[in-house]
Design an enzyme around this catalytic site. Structure first.
Site, mmCIF file in Angstrom:
data_model
loop_
_atom_site.group_PDB
_atom_site.id
_atom_site.type_symbol
_atom_site.label_atom_id
_atom_site.label_comp_id
_atom_site.label_asym_id
_atom_site.label_seq_id
_atom_site.Cartn_x
_atom_site.Cartn_y
_atom_site.Cartn_z
ATOM 1 N N TYR A 179 -13.538 7.851 -13.485
ATOM 2 C CA TYR A 179 -13.566 6.550 -12.798
ATOM 3 C C TYR A 179 -14.071 5.476 -13.762
ATOM 4 C CZ TYR A 179 -14.347 3.121 -9.069
ATOM 5 O OH TYR A 179 -14.302 1.996 -8.279
ATOM 6 N N THR B 197 -16.814 0.227 2.204
ATOM 7 C CA THR B 197 -15.399 0.390 2.561
ATOM 8 C C THR B 197 -15.163 1.879 2.834
ATOM 9 O OG1 THR B 197 -14.577 0.954 0.364
ATOM 10 C CG2 THR B 197 -14.790 -1.402 0.843
ATOM 11 N N ASP C 259 3.922 3.030 -4.206
ATOM 12 C CA ASP C 259 2.876 3.662 -5.006
ATOM 13 C C ASP C 259 2.849 2.925 -6.347
ATOM 14 O OD1 ASP C 259 1.471 5.341 -6.798
ATOM 15 O OD2 ASP C 259 1.953 7.095 -5.572
ATOM 16 N N VAL C 260 1.689 2.387 -6.696
ATOM 17 C CA VAL C 260 1.632 1.551 -7.902
ATOM 18 C C VAL C 260 1.793 2.355 -9.201
ATOM 19 C CG1 VAL C 260 0.262 -0.300 -6.844
ATOM 20 C CG2 VAL C 260 -0.908 1.593 -8.015
ATOM 21 N N LYS D 60 -12.009 2.157 -15.125
ATOM 22 C CA LYS D 60 -12.447 0.789 -14.835
ATOM 23 C C LYS D 60 -12.819 0.031 -16.108
ATOM 24 C CE LYS D 60 -11.816 0.927 -10.409
ATOM 25 N NZ LYS D 60 -10.772 0.084 -9.777
ATOM 26 N N ASP E 43 0.868 -1.185 0.000
ATOM 27 C CA ASP E 43 0.000 0.000 0.000
ATOM 28 C C ASP E 43 0.901 1.231 0.000
ATOM 29 O OD1 ASP E 43 -3.277 0.153 0.853
ATOM 30 O OD2 ASP E 43 -2.149 2.042 0.915
HETATM 31 P P1 NAD Z 1 -10.163 1.816 -0.049
HETATM 32 O O1 NAD Z 1 -10.020 3.285 -0.240
HETATM 33 O O2 NAD Z 1 -10.765 1.292 1.190
HETATM 34 O O3 NAD Z 1 -8.738 1.105 -0.259
HETATM 35 C C1 NAD Z 1 -7.901 1.452 -1.321
HETATM 36 C C2 NAD Z 1 -6.468 1.260 -0.861
HETATM 37 O O4 NAD Z 1 -5.622 1.515 -1.998
HETATM 38 C C3 NAD Z 1 -6.038 2.241 0.248
HETATM 39 O O5 NAD Z 1 -5.415 1.527 1.288
HETATM 40 C C4 NAD Z 1 -5.070 3.185 -0.455
HETATM 41 O O6 NAD Z 1 -4.041 3.675 0.395
HETATM 42 C C5 NAD Z 1 -4.509 2.286 -1.558
HETATM 43 N N1 NAD Z 1 -3.994 3.059 -2.683
HETATM 44 C C6 NAD Z 1 -4.604 4.058 -3.342
HETATM 45 N N2 NAD Z 1 -3.810 4.542 -4.303
HETATM 46 C C7 NAD Z 1 -2.664 3.813 -4.261
HETATM 47 C C8 NAD Z 1 -1.458 3.842 -4.995
HETATM 48 N N3 NAD Z 1 -1.265 4.747 -5.976
HETATM 49 N N4 NAD Z 1 -0.496 2.941 -4.697
HETATM 50 C C9 NAD Z 1 -0.668 2.045 -3.689
HETATM 51 N N5 NAD Z 1 -1.782 1.986 -2.942
HETATM 52 C C10 NAD Z 1 -2.775 2.863 -3.225
HETATM 53 O O7 NAD Z 1 -10.986 1.345 -1.334
HETATM 54 P P2 NAD Z 1 -11.767 -0.031 -1.649
HETATM 55 O O8 NAD Z 1 -13.196 0.281 -1.643
HETATM 56 O O9 NAD Z 1 -11.214 -1.149 -0.882
HETATM 57 O O10 NAD Z 1 -11.342 -0.175 -3.191
HETATM 58 C C11 NAD Z 1 -10.412 -1.146 -3.647
HETATM 59 C C12 NAD Z 1 -10.565 -1.270 -5.153
HETATM 60 O O11 NAD Z 1 -11.889 -1.712 -5.434
HETATM 61 C C13 NAD Z 1 -10.393 0.048 -5.913
HETATM 62 O O12 NAD Z 1 -9.774 -0.213 -7.149
HETATM 63 C C14 NAD Z 1 -11.816 0.486 -6.146
HETATM 64 O O13 NAD Z 1 -11.921 1.342 -7.267
HETATM 65 C C15 NAD Z 1 -12.486 -0.839 -6.373
HETATM 66 N N6 NAD Z 1 -13.929 -0.842 -6.185
HETATM 67 C C16 NAD Z 1 -14.459 -0.428 -5.009
HETATM 68 C C17 NAD Z 1 -15.839 -0.443 -4.871
HETATM 69 C C18 NAD Z 1 -16.515 0.033 -3.620
HETATM 70 O O14 NAD Z 1 -17.741 0.259 -3.669
HETATM 71 N N7 NAD Z 1 -15.824 0.183 -2.500
HETATM 72 C C19 NAD Z 1 -16.654 -0.866 -5.928
HETATM 73 C C20 NAD Z 1 -16.056 -1.291 -7.114
HETATM 74 C C21 NAD Z 1 -14.685 -1.276 -7.224
#
Ligand code: NAD
Length: 247
Positions: free
Chosen positions: A153, A187, A62-63, A157, A36
């Site tokens: 977004y 989340t 950072d990815v 995606k 992370d």
């Molecule tokens: P979250 O914000 O709880 O967790 C995301 C994590 O990614 C965080 O810990 C953050 O620090 C880390 N992060 C962000 N940018 C980064 C980077 N550049 N390098 C390394 N780490 C990084 O979010 P989540 O809800 O767990 O989302 C996870 C994935 O699922 C995301 O890709 C999100 O778009 C996708 N998603 C989420 C939902 C939802 O409703 N929560 C729905 C569909 C898709």
């Protein structure tokens, strides 16, 4: 113990879906590298992984940084002897803005799409060296249908969905590449949206299963795609959305 003997690399492992996935893969026997950009949260997840009786390693990266992705794969191979399952869960969302400015557009594409590609690319050789492996990306329902979130977004995606198919075609048979398309999951990313009762009520009408998802719902689907039970599955975009895209 479907992941016994496997080594998982999970990005975004400090929170939400990434954390739930790291813990689920660990509970199934995988050693897990928790990546992370927020090092403290990655360490917290790694501690919980170790609490499940398997080795867990926290890495801050950072990815969007190509060299950082390469370095972390090297570190994981040094520590665990290889990598067999990559989960790209790092991601960001933007405000509900129908016309985001170019800088915001770029930020979303950089993290959600380019970050997914850079991590996959950095891990490819290690997956092949391990005798084969899996990459599981996190797209979204907004990668397959339009919706209320920002065009940036949705575009990022949608890109992840077809990147997944393309890599499945070109990186097989050694590497299986799939993605999940979650609906709204509870989340930290969605906490602000979900705290608005009017938004919740309107959104819920579009969910045949009449609830939003939990991170564990998505982690279970990722476990399936990363496990041998999905050994004939590649290039799919699996909805984990309570029926949203069926409606
Ligand atoms: P979250 O914000 O709880 O967790 C995301 C994590 O990614 C965080 O810990 C953050 O620090 C880390 N992060 C962000 N940018 C980064 C980077 N550049 N390098 C390394 N780490 C990084 O979010 P989540 O809800 O767990 O989302 C996870 C994935 O699922 C995301 O890709 C999100 O778009 C996708 N998603 C989420 C939902 C939802 O409703 N929560 C729905 C569909 C898709």
């Amino acid at each position: 113990m479907r992941m016994r003997g496997r080594v998982a690399l999970v990005t975004g492992a400090g929170s939400g879906i990434g954390r739930a996935t790291a813990l689920r893969l660990a509970a199934e026997g995988a050693r897990v590298a928790c990546v992370d950009r927020d090092g403290d949260s990655a360490e917290d997840t790694a501690r919980q992984v170790r609490g499940l009786g398997v080795d867990g390693l926290a890495l801050t990266a950072d990815v969007t940084d190509e060299r950082a992705c390469a370095r972390l794969v090297e570190t994981i191979v040094g520590r665990f002897g290889g990598v067999t399952a990559v989960v790209n869960a790092a991601g960001v969302r933007s405000d509900l803005d129908a016309a985001p400015p170019p800088a915001e557009w770029q930020r979303l594409l950089d993290v959600n799409l380019t970050g997914t590609y850079l991590m996959a690319r950095a891990a490819r050789a290690a997956l092949i060296d391990a005798g084969g492996g899996t990459i599981t990306n996190i797209a979204s329902i907004y990668g397959v249908v339009g919706g209320s979130l920002s065009p940036a977004y949705a575009a990022s995606k949608g890109g992840v969905v077809n990147l997944t198919r393309q890599l499945a075609v070109q990186w097989g048979p050694a590497v299986r590449v799939n993605c999940v398309c979650p609906g709204v999951i509870e989340t930290p990313m969605t906490a602000a949206l979900l705290s608005d009762p009017a938004w919740r009520e309107t959104a819920l009408r579009r969910y045949p299963l009449a609830r939003f998802g939990r991170p564990e719902d998505v982690a279970a689907a990722i476990l399936y795609l990363a496990s041998d039970e999905a050994s004939f599955v590649t290039g799919v975009a699996l909805p984990v959305d309570g029926g949203y895209t069926a409606a």
